[in-house]
Design a protein around this motif. Structure first.
Motif, PDB file in Angstrom:
ATOM      1  N   PHE A 295       0.823  -1.218   0.000  1.00 22.31           N
ATOM      2  CA  PHE A 295       0.000   0.000   0.000  1.00 22.31           C
ATOM      3  C   PHE A 295       0.854   1.264   0.000  1.00 22.31           C
ATOM      4  O   PHE A 295       0.335   2.365   0.178  1.00 22.31           O
ATOM      5  CB  PHE A 295      -0.918   0.013   1.230  1.00 22.31           C
ATOM      6  CG  PHE A 295      -1.974  -1.054   1.193  1.00 22.31           C
ATOM      7  CD1 PHE A 295      -1.781  -2.248   1.866  1.00 22.31           C
ATOM      8  CD2 PHE A 295      -3.141  -0.876   0.462  1.00 22.31           C
ATOM      9  CE1 PHE A 295      -2.755  -3.244   1.826  1.00 22.31           C
ATOM     10  CE2 PHE A 295      -4.114  -1.853   0.427  1.00 22.31           C
ATOM     11  CZ  PHE A 295      -3.916  -3.065   1.112  1.00 22.31           C
ATOM     12  N   LEU A 296       2.185   1.110  -0.238  1.00 24.75           N
ATOM     13  CA  LEU A 296       3.072   2.270  -0.219  1.00 24.75           C
ATOM     14  C   LEU A 296       3.432   2.690  -1.637  1.00 24.75           C
ATOM     15  O   LEU A 296       3.774   1.858  -2.484  1.00 24.75           O
ATOM     16  CB  LEU A 296       4.356   1.946   0.548  1.00 24.75           C
ATOM     17  CG  LEU A 296       4.202   1.630   2.039  1.00 24.75           C
ATOM     18  CD1 LEU A 296       5.557   1.422   2.676  1.00 24.75           C
ATOM     19  CD2 LEU A 296       3.415   2.724   2.760  1.00 24.75           C
TER      20      LEU A 296
ATOM     21  N   PHE B  44      -0.783   5.045  -0.281  1.00 23.79           N
ATOM     22  CA  PHE B  44      -1.335   5.664  -1.489  1.00 23.79           C
ATOM     23  C   PHE B  44      -2.370   6.745  -1.163  1.00 23.79           C
ATOM     24  O   PHE B  44      -3.236   6.573  -0.301  1.00 23.79           O
ATOM     25  CB  PHE B  44      -2.026   4.612  -2.371  1.00 23.79           C
ATOM     26  CG  PHE B  44      -1.067   3.704  -3.076  1.00 23.79           C
ATOM     27  CD1 PHE B  44      -0.071   4.209  -3.888  1.00 23.79           C
ATOM     28  CD2 PHE B  44      -1.163   2.323  -2.915  1.00 23.79           C
ATOM     29  CE1 PHE B  44       0.803   3.376  -4.546  1.00 23.79           C
ATOM     30  CE2 PHE B  44      -0.287   1.478  -3.563  1.00 23.79           C
ATOM     31  CZ  PHE B  44       0.705   2.014  -4.383  1.00 23.79           C
ATOM     32  N   THR B  45      -2.268   7.849  -1.905  1.00 23.02           N
ATOM     33  CA  THR B  45      -3.312   8.883  -1.921  1.00 23.02           C
ATOM     34  C   THR B  45      -3.744   9.052  -3.367  1.00 23.02           C
ATOM     35  O   THR B  45      -2.917   9.396  -4.223  1.00 23.02           O
ATOM     36  CB  THR B  45      -2.780  10.217  -1.363  1.00 23.02           C
ATOM     37  OG1 THR B  45      -2.333  10.012  -0.023  1.00 23.02           O
ATOM     38  CG2 THR B  45      -3.866  11.276  -1.389  1.00 23.02           C
TER      39      THR B  45
ATOM     40  N   ASN C 161       1.679   1.050  -9.612  1.00 23.84           N
ATOM     41  CA  ASN C 161       0.771   2.018  -8.988  1.00 23.84           C
ATOM     42  C   ASN C 161       1.552   3.101  -8.256  1.00 23.84           C
ATOM     43  O   ASN C 161       2.592   2.822  -7.640  1.00 23.84           O
ATOM     44  CB  ASN C 161      -0.151   1.307  -7.997  1.00 23.84           C
ATOM     45  CG  ASN C 161      -0.951   0.179  -8.661  1.00 23.84           C
ATOM     46  OD1 ASN C 161      -1.672   0.409  -9.622  1.00 23.84           O
ATOM     47  ND2 ASN C 161      -0.795  -1.047  -8.147  1.00 23.84           N
ATOM     48  N   PHE C 162       0.998   4.335  -8.302  1.00 27.15           N
ATOM     49  CA  PHE C 162       1.617   5.466  -7.630  1.00 27.15           C
ATOM     50  C   PHE C 162       0.521   6.425  -7.182  1.00 27.15           C
ATOM     51  O   PHE C 162      -0.608   6.391  -7.695  1.00 27.15           O
ATOM     52  CB  PHE C 162       2.583   6.217  -8.559  1.00 27.15           C
ATOM     53  CG  PHE C 162       3.626   5.355  -9.182  1.00 27.15           C
ATOM     54  CD1 PHE C 162       3.404   4.755 -10.425  1.00 27.15           C
ATOM     55  CD2 PHE C 162       4.822   5.114  -8.526  1.00 27.15           C
ATOM     56  CE1 PHE C 162       4.370   3.966 -10.996  1.00 27.15           C
ATOM     57  CE2 PHE C 162       5.783   4.321  -9.097  1.00 27.15           C
ATOM     58  CZ  PHE C 162       5.549   3.739 -10.341  1.00 27.15           C
ATOM     59  N   CYS C 163       0.870   7.314  -6.232  1.00 30.51           N
ATOM     60  CA  CYS C 163      -0.040   8.419  -5.927  1.00 30.51           C
ATOM     61  C   CYS C 163      -0.157   9.285  -7.177  1.00 30.51           C
ATOM     62  O   CYS C 163       0.833   9.509  -7.880  1.00 30.51           O
ATOM     63  CB  CYS C 163       0.497   9.273  -4.777  1.00 30.51           C
ATOM     64  SG  CYS C 163       0.665   8.375  -3.215  1.00 30.51           S
ATOM     65  N   LYS C 164      -1.342   9.771  -7.442  1.00 24.89           N
ATOM     66  CA  LYS C 164      -1.550  10.576  -8.638  1.00 24.89           C
ATOM     67  C   LYS C 164      -0.646  11.800  -8.634  1.00 24.89           C
ATOM     68  O   LYS C 164      -0.017  12.140  -9.652  1.00 24.89           O
ATOM     69  CB  LYS C 164      -3.025  11.001  -8.743  1.00 24.89           C
ATOM     70  CG  LYS C 164      -3.347  11.744 -10.034  1.00 24.89           C
ATOM     71  CD  LYS C 164      -4.834  12.026 -10.144  1.00 24.89           C
ATOM     72  CE  LYS C 164      -5.163  12.720 -11.475  1.00 24.89           C
ATOM     73  NZ  LYS C 164      -6.602  12.997 -11.610  1.00 24.89           N
ATOM     74  N   THR C 165      -0.554  12.478  -7.492  1.00 26.66           N
ATOM     75  CA  THR C 165       0.288  13.672  -7.393  1.00 26.66           C
ATOM     76  C   THR C 165       1.764  13.323  -7.586  1.00 26.66           C
ATOM     77  O   THR C 165       2.496  14.044  -8.278  1.00 26.66           O
ATOM     78  CB  THR C 165       0.091  14.343  -6.023  1.00 26.66           C
ATOM     79  OG1 THR C 165      -1.283  14.683  -5.872  1.00 26.66           O
ATOM     80  CG2 THR C 165       0.940  15.605  -5.907  1.00 26.66           C
TER      81      THR C 165
ATOM     82  N   PHE D  75     -10.485   0.745  -6.678  1.00 26.05           N
ATOM     83  CA  PHE D  75     -10.314  -0.469  -5.870  1.00 26.05           C
ATOM     84  C   PHE D  75      -9.115  -0.322  -4.936  1.00 26.05           C
ATOM     85  O   PHE D  75      -9.207  -0.537  -3.730  1.00 26.05           O
ATOM     86  CB  PHE D  75     -10.134  -1.681  -6.794  1.00 26.05           C
ATOM     87  CG  PHE D  75      -9.867  -2.955  -6.049  1.00 26.05           C
ATOM     88  CD1 PHE D  75      -8.573  -3.468  -5.976  1.00 26.05           C
ATOM     89  CD2 PHE D  75     -10.885  -3.639  -5.404  1.00 26.05           C
ATOM     90  CE1 PHE D  75      -8.319  -4.636  -5.292  1.00 26.05           C
ATOM     91  CE2 PHE D  75     -10.637  -4.808  -4.715  1.00 26.05           C
ATOM     92  CZ  PHE D  75      -9.349  -5.310  -4.656  1.00 26.05           C
ATOM     93  N   ILE D  76      -7.972   0.084  -5.515  1.00 27.90           N
ATOM     94  CA  ILE D  76      -6.771   0.261  -4.695  1.00 27.90           C
ATOM     95  C   ILE D  76      -6.970   1.403  -3.713  1.00 27.90           C
ATOM     96  O   ILE D  76      -6.508   1.365  -2.568  1.00 27.90           O
ATOM     97  CB  ILE D  76      -5.543   0.512  -5.592  1.00 27.90           C
ATOM     98  CG1 ILE D  76      -5.286  -0.713  -6.478  1.00 27.90           C
ATOM     99  CG2 ILE D  76      -4.309   0.835  -4.763  1.00 27.90           C
ATOM    100  CD1 ILE D  76      -4.130  -0.545  -7.432  1.00 27.90           C
TER     101      ILE D  76
END
Length: 547
Positions: A13-14, A22-23, A33-37, A69-70
């Protein structure tokens, strides 16, 4: 879903960029996967667009959509983590070395959770409670625990440093702003903090760009080393092949030479042995006759002597050896012919080498066009900038510092300050010409001597068959054939300028050990027309890579 989330680890989840939960998680085309920002800011700084994890390149910037989902899974994980943190916070811990201790605790100092900028004290969970529940203390400013809170106070006025003087670039208190720093540009500490933080963000972005550029440079250098290793391996293989063939040829020619000499000597010895054997046989017969004559001469038998005299007095059947000679064999030319054959073999090997070398340098071919702004007024350039010749008529052209005003010279538009480049020029039908490269700062006015000392690396043809390399001093070239197309190759870092007869796949001349520090321009001179005798143009030809 909560049961499933319990099976997942924190690392899943990091975000690998911010290293936090994640945000607004997004999934990019490679599946990571990554934070959008985080990924947006990463791609704003780093071009081309590349996955930070697997390094996959995207030629267009992918559109980003939040993976719901994530996102839900991360939210549940964050809530679970916060609950665990809340439950564990009740268990008070003693301050460890490097941690801020509570200023109120007596005996064992517990770890502080917050520091108060008003009270100038740090508090553990128990002693922090009044600041969280009492109305008067709730207005105090709490921050994460820090040591040396006194350092946040103005030493002159004993007030909190909550302002920043931009004029003097220092932190000040409220009283400072109306006394020592009156009429200065004073702003709240938070405002200056935000500005400096933005500057740090910009600096960080610049640093990341510098890091990226250096990583790319490392890749470039490693690639250059790989290419160098490939070139070295190829040269070693070619060299071993040539010298092995040459060594075998030398040994073969030497053995043939020795066998030829030995065979001639053997024939001479055989002839001499035949003559000697024949002479020895005659000597043996003559000795027999001599013995009989001597015996007969001492005989007192009158009848026997007279009867035997006729046969003994007759000369025995011998050969006239007067004209017989054993002449030593002639070896003149034997070694010379062997060396000539060796030279033919070497020439064939050299031709193979030059053909391979020409193939390699042709891979550095560049598109070259003539620069009309540098062309002497007597020269005529084709519309496509690929041909030039002297017209015996001077044009009225604007004077430019880059234009040759006396010598019928012209440069290319293109310049090179690193790497390798190659181009070919047709010289067929010309009685005079000059080709090569010149540095940017060359003299362009008046009479010019084209030599390396003056910034020119050229070869020329004069009087139809006199070829020279304009070195220091000039070198007279002996060519087996007149080239109709000349290839010019430059390795800037190596300090090498080579000229090739393209059709014969032969090296004409090389300038070596040159030290280039400026831009280099392809250089051309069709030389004067001489009333039509030298009217053929120099033609920059497309490079047909030798197969």
């Amino acid at each position: 879903m909560s049961a499933a989330s319990c099976l997942l680890t924190e690392d899943q989840f990091l975000c690998s960029i911010c290293l936090d939960v994640f945000t607004d998680p997004v999934t990019i085309p490679c599946g990571h996967n990554f934070c959008k920002t985080c990924i947006t800011e990463h791609w704003d700084i780093n071009v081309p667009y590349q996955c930070p994890n697997c390094k996959k390149l995207f030629y267009t910037r992918p559109e980003l959509q939040v993976n719901t989902f994530i996102s839900e899974m991360a939210a549940q994980f964050r809530q679970s983590a916060q609950q665990k943190a809340s439950s564990s916070s009740s268990e008070q811990q003693a301050a460890k070395p490097g941690e801020v201790p509570c200023d109120v605790c007596t005996g064992t100092k517990l770890k502080a959770l917050k520091s108060c900028l008003v009270c100038l004290d740090s508090y553990c969970e128990t002693h922090l409670e009044p600041h969280l529940t009492r109305s008067g203390l709730k207005r105090h400013q709490l921050i994460d625990p820090v040591e040396n809170l006194e350092g946040r106070m103005c030493m002159k006025h004993d007030k909190l440093l909550e302002l920043f003087c931009k004029t003097d670039q220092m932190c000040v208190c409220m009283l400072c702003s109306i006394s020592d720093h009156k009429n200065h540009d004073v702003v709240p500490l938070k405002e200056e903090y935000e500005g400096k933080k933005a500057e740090l963000g910009k600096t960080e972005a610049e640093i990341q760009q510098m890091i990226q550029k250096r990583r790319l440079k490392i890749q470039e250098i490693k690639h250059s080393v790989e290419l160098s290793e490939e070139d070295a391996d190829r040269e070693v293989a070619d060299g071993v092949q040539v010298f092995t063939a040459l060594k075998e040829s030398v040994e073969r020619r030497m053995n043939e030479l020795l066998n030829t000499i030995k065979e001639k000597q053997r024939k001479t010895e055989k002839q001499a042995e035949g003559f000697i054997k024949e002479l020895e046989q005659e000597i043996s017969e003559l000795k027999k006759r001599s013995t009989e004559v001597d015996r007969l001469s001492h005989s007192e038998d009158h009848l026997h002597l007279l009867q035997s005299f006729r046969t003994l007095n007759t000369a025995p059947p011998t050969k006239n050896w007067t004209g017989v000679r054993v002449s030593p064999p002639s070896y003149e030319g034997t070694v010379v012919r062997a060396v000539n054959q060796l030279e033919e073999t070497l020439s064939k090997q050299m031709k193979k080498l030059f053909e391979a070398e020409l193939k390699r340098v042709q891979k550095s071919a560049v598109d070259v066009t003539l620069d009309p702004d540098s062309a002497n007024p007597w020269l005529i350039l084709s519309n496509d900038g690929k041909q030039v010749h002297d017209h015996d008529v001077k044009k009225n052209l604007p004077k430019r510092p880059e234009r040759f005003d006396t010598c019928v010279y012209v440069l290319a538009k293109q310049s090179f300050s690193s790497g390798r480049f190659y181009y070919e020029v047709q010289v067929k039908g010309k009685t005079e010409w000059t080709l090569g490269v010149a540095r940017e700062s060359i003299k362009r006015k008046g009479i010019i001597t084209s030599s390396p000392q003056n910034g020119y690396w050229t070869i020329w043809l004069r009087n139809e068959n006199e070829y020279k390399a304009r070195d220091d001093p000039p070198v007279l070239l002996s060519l087996k054939s007149q080239p109709e197309k000349v290839g010019v190759f430059v390795d800037y870092e190596e300090g090498l300028v080579s000229f090739y007869d393209v059709d014969a796949a032969a090296l004409i001349y090389s300038f070596t050990g040159c030290c280039f520090t400026e831009k280099l321009y392809p250089f051309f001179s069709p030389c004067p027309n001489y009333g039509g005798k030298n009217s053929a143009p120099l033609i920059i030809s497309p490079v047909n890579h030798t197969e």
